[in-house]
Design an enzyme around this catalytic site. Sequence first.
Site, mmCIF file in Angstrom:
data_model
loop_
_atom_site.group_PDB
_atom_site.id
_atom_site.type_symbol
_atom_site.label_atom_id
_atom_site.label_comp_id
_atom_site.label_asym_id
_atom_site.label_seq_id
_atom_site.Cartn_x
_atom_site.Cartn_y
_atom_site.Cartn_z
ATOM 1 N N ASP A 1 -7.403 61.459 9.955
ATOM 2 C CA ASP A 1 -7.558 60.005 9.910
ATOM 3 C C ASP A 1 -6.580 59.291 10.832
ATOM 4 O OD1 ASP A 1 -9.649 59.755 7.932
ATOM 5 O OD2 ASP A 1 -8.211 60.582 6.508
ATOM 6 N N GLU B 1 -18.757 57.546 1.118
ATOM 7 C CA GLU B 1 -17.645 58.488 0.969
ATOM 8 C C GLU B 1 -16.536 57.806 0.179
ATOM 9 O OE1 GLU B 1 -16.080 60.617 4.538
ATOM 10 O OE2 GLU B 1 -17.455 59.297 5.603
#
Length: 258
Positions: free
Chosen positions: A61, A50
């Site tokens: 995140d 990724e």
Amino acid sequence: MTMTLQEDIQKRLEKKKILLMTHLVLGYPSLEVNRQVIAQMAENGVDCIELQIPFSEPMADGPVILKANQDALAGGIRVADCLAFAREMIAAHPGVHFLFMTYYNIVFRYSTSAFLEEAADMGIRGCIIPDLPPEEGGEYLEGCREHGLAPIMFFTPTSTDDRMREVAARGEGFIYCVARRGVTGAHTEMDAGLVRYLERCRAATDLPLAVGFGIGRREDVAMLEGRADMAVIGTATIRLVDEKGPAAVGPFIRDLLG
């Protein structure tokens, strides 16, 4: 004809107990370090990577990746830099499937159609956009289909069985199974609750299952063998590079895979 991402994942699983997908934030701490880390990953058996295009508010995140996003942006990284770098990495490492991970504001501001066309042209295999509900992603999903990109959908522990089936029907490539509630970074307990959740995931789709959020040790990856198709390593690698440098990534990856 080129195999789809799903077909290639399934072919790789004929020779491996589980695949590995890693993650890095482009521009953190620099594109040169990114280049070294990707080489270490590719040379040591990583199947998918990724490439996160930094965003100012990466809502899925945790603190480590949040800081990496902020530092990369403060260092001047731009979307055009990320696209050019991705093109270089795809050409340099043909044995790895590269995916873009970012937030929809980035794609929308760039132009969804132009972003997806350019991603497909360079050889990106799919996109991971955690803040775009599939019901609101009509243009994005249509563009992915048009350009042969896999739109990666998410399952979470709070997803109902019906919701899982509904979401999976709109995805391709694989399903990203979020291992626990919350954001990335904290360690995930490999317990009976996770096993039951993965059983629900498996029952909801024929797509391969990739499990992420809090996966960072050989024991975690081993526990997923036979229950998932791909383990996703993110925060652990960023911490490792921060503490020990890019050269530590290769041994870490080899240890994860046993």
